[in-house]
Design a protein around this motif. Structure first.
Motif, PDB file in Angstrom:
ATOM      1  N   PRO A 124     -14.807 -30.108 -73.270  1.00 21.26           N
ATOM      2  CA  PRO A 124     -16.108 -29.467 -73.513  1.00 21.26           C
ATOM      3  C   PRO A 124     -16.528 -28.461 -72.438  1.00 21.26           C
ATOM      4  O   PRO A 124     -17.127 -27.435 -72.754  1.00 21.26           O
ATOM      5  CB  PRO A 124     -17.084 -30.650 -73.564  1.00 21.26           C
ATOM      6  CG  PRO A 124     -16.249 -31.799 -74.017  1.00 21.26           C
ATOM      7  CD  PRO A 124     -14.886 -31.578 -73.411  1.00 21.26           C
ATOM      8  N   PHE A 125     -16.201 -28.708 -71.190  1.00 18.02           N
ATOM      9  CA  PHE A 125     -16.533 -27.746 -70.135  1.00 18.02           C
ATOM     10  C   PHE A 125     -15.834 -26.413 -70.385  1.00 18.02           C
ATOM     11  O   PHE A 125     -16.439 -25.345 -70.289  1.00 18.02           O
ATOM     12  CB  PHE A 125     -16.147 -28.293 -68.758  1.00 18.02           C
ATOM     13  CG  PHE A 125     -16.304 -27.278 -67.660  1.00 18.02           C
ATOM     14  CD1 PHE A 125     -17.560 -26.973 -67.164  1.00 18.02           C
ATOM     15  CD2 PHE A 125     -15.200 -26.626 -67.135  1.00 18.02           C
ATOM     16  CE1 PHE A 125     -17.715 -26.017 -66.158  1.00 18.02           C
ATOM     17  CE2 PHE A 125     -15.339 -25.676 -66.138  1.00 18.02           C
ATOM     18  CZ  PHE A 125     -16.601 -25.372 -65.647  1.00 18.02           C
ATOM     19  N   TYR A 126     -14.558 -26.479 -70.731  1.00 14.24           N
ATOM     20  CA  TYR A 126     -13.803 -25.245 -70.957  1.00 14.24           C
ATOM     21  C   TYR A 126     -14.205 -24.575 -72.271  1.00 14.24           C
ATOM     22  O   TYR A 126     -14.169 -23.344 -72.371  1.00 14.24           O
ATOM     23  CB  TYR A 126     -12.297 -25.511 -70.869  1.00 14.24           C
ATOM     24  CG  TYR A 126     -11.853 -25.606 -69.434  1.00 14.24           C
ATOM     25  CD1 TYR A 126     -11.585 -24.464 -68.690  1.00 14.24           C
ATOM     26  CD2 TYR A 126     -11.740 -26.839 -68.792  1.00 14.24           C
ATOM     27  CE1 TYR A 126     -11.212 -24.538 -67.360  1.00 14.24           C
ATOM     28  CE2 TYR A 126     -11.362 -26.924 -67.458  1.00 14.24           C
ATOM     29  CZ  TYR A 126     -11.106 -25.759 -66.746  1.00 14.24           C
ATOM     30  OH  TYR A 126     -10.743 -25.827 -65.425  1.00 14.24           O
ATOM     31  N   ARG A 127     -14.599 -25.348 -73.267  1.00 12.71           N
ATOM     32  CA  ARG A 127     -15.143 -24.739 -74.497  1.00 12.71           C
ATOM     33  C   ARG A 127     -16.438 -24.015 -74.171  1.00 12.71           C
ATOM     34  O   ARG A 127     -16.686 -22.920 -74.666  1.00 12.71           O
ATOM     35  CB  ARG A 127     -15.344 -25.794 -75.581  1.00 12.71           C
ATOM     36  CG  ARG A 127     -14.034 -26.230 -76.229  1.00 12.71           C
ATOM     37  CD  ARG A 127     -14.226 -26.921 -77.574  1.00 12.71           C
ATOM     38  NE  ARG A 127     -15.281 -27.905 -77.604  1.00 12.71           N
ATOM     39  CZ  ARG A 127     -15.121 -29.219 -77.392  1.00 12.71           C
ATOM     40  NH1 ARG A 127     -13.912 -29.695 -77.139  1.00 12.71           N
ATOM     41  NH2 ARG A 127     -16.141 -30.034 -77.445  1.00 12.71           N
ATOM     42  N   TRP A 128     -17.289 -24.634 -73.332  1.00 11.01           N
ATOM     43  CA  TRP A 128     -18.536 -23.998 -72.908  1.00 11.01           C
ATOM     44  C   TRP A 128     -18.247 -22.693 -72.157  1.00 11.01           C
ATOM     45  O   TRP A 128     -18.890 -21.678 -72.408  1.00 11.01           O
ATOM     46  CB  TRP A 128     -19.332 -24.970 -72.025  1.00 11.01           C
ATOM     47  CG  TRP A 128     -20.522 -24.348 -71.378  1.00 11.01           C
ATOM     48  CD1 TRP A 128     -21.746 -24.110 -71.944  1.00 11.01           C
ATOM     49  CD2 TRP A 128     -20.599 -23.870 -70.038  1.00 11.01           C
ATOM     50  NE1 TRP A 128     -22.581 -23.516 -71.023  1.00 11.01           N
ATOM     51  CE2 TRP A 128     -21.894 -23.362 -69.843  1.00 11.01           C
ATOM     52  CE3 TRP A 128     -19.697 -23.830 -68.981  1.00 11.01           C
ATOM     53  CZ2 TRP A 128     -22.313 -22.813 -68.637  1.00 11.01           C
ATOM     54  CZ3 TRP A 128     -20.117 -23.284 -67.773  1.00 11.01           C
ATOM     55  CH2 TRP A 128     -21.411 -22.784 -67.616  1.00 11.01           C
ATOM     56  N   LEU A 129     -17.268 -22.726 -71.246  1.00 11.88           N
ATOM     57  CA  LEU A 129     -16.904 -21.499 -70.525  1.00 11.88           C
ATOM     58  C   LEU A 129     -16.501 -20.394 -71.496  1.00 11.88           C
ATOM     59  O   LEU A 129     -16.905 -19.241 -71.346  1.00 11.88           O
ATOM     60  CB  LEU A 129     -15.742 -21.757 -69.565  1.00 11.88           C
ATOM     61  CG  LEU A 129     -16.030 -22.345 -68.210  1.00 11.88           C
ATOM     62  CD1 LEU A 129     -14.722 -22.577 -67.452  1.00 11.88           C
ATOM     63  CD2 LEU A 129     -16.961 -21.465 -67.402  1.00 11.88           C
ATOM     64  N   ALA A 130     -15.701 -20.752 -72.494  1.00  6.28           N
ATOM     65  CA  ALA A 130     -15.225 -19.763 -73.466  1.00  6.28           C
ATOM     66  C   ALA A 130     -16.369 -19.259 -74.345  1.00  6.28           C
ATOM     67  O   ALA A 130     -16.546 -18.043 -74.512  1.00  6.28           O
ATOM     68  CB  ALA A 130     -14.116 -20.362 -74.327  1.00  6.28           C
TER      69      ALA A 130
END
Length: 176
Positions: A124-130
């Motif tokens: 989820p952190f990396y989805r948020w970044l994207a």
């Protein structure tokens, strides 16, 4: 519903929306067991999040990540390593990763379990970044600096060394 009621509802939601401006209170599984919570790390100060891989040409950057932790950790910086096999260069198990990093780099920085950093199955952190910032690691050792509020301050591609002036200047600006 009247216009006045609708406006009152919108006004009531504004504080909630303002709180959602930073990253979600992302939780990562720790390679040592338990969990690592970004919101708790940010209470100390800025956080440098780096997706890593043990078999990458940039793996010697672990030395620089440890140097940042040693130099700025006492002032509040957290360096978080996020091992990932998304680029097919990570060892097979968390135990192998932990042993490799301890043996070859004497690494003491916090580290997550092997984590997806791109695509539909990304953490989820990396989805948020994207989704929110257009930041997707193009390779291992991509670095993202968060301030205490959880805002993305900057991100750097793999070739930028963690101890480069470009990164340390940004870190120092965020420290007391």
């Amino acid at each position: 519903m009247t216009v006045r009621t609708a406006l009152a509802l919108c006004a009531a939601l504004v504080p909630t929306l303002a709180l959602a401006a930073g990253p979600p209170p992302a939780r990562f599984a720790s390679i040592d067991g338990g969990e690592i919570r970004l919101d708790q790390l940010r209470e100390r100060g800025p956080v440098l999040v780096v997706n890593t891989a043990s078999l990458c040409g940039f793996t010697p950057q672990y030395d620089d990540l440890q140097a940042l932790w040693d130099r700025y950790g006492p002032r509040g910086l957290t360096v978080l390593a996020v091992p990932s096999d998304d680029f097919k260069q990570e060892l097979g198990t968390e135990g192998e990763v932990r042993d490799f990093c301890a043996t070859n780099f004497d690494l003491t920085i916090p580290m997550t379990t092997i984590t997806r950093v791109k695509g539909e199955a990304a953490h989820p952190f990396y989805r948020w970044l994207a989704d929110e910032h257009g930041v997707v690691p193009g390779w291992n050792f991509h670095k993202v600096l968060l301030d205490r509020e959880g805002d993305v301050v900057a991100s750097w591609a793999s070739p930028v060394r963690p101890t480069s002036r470009t990164i340390t200047d940004r870190i120092e600006a965020l420290l007391p």
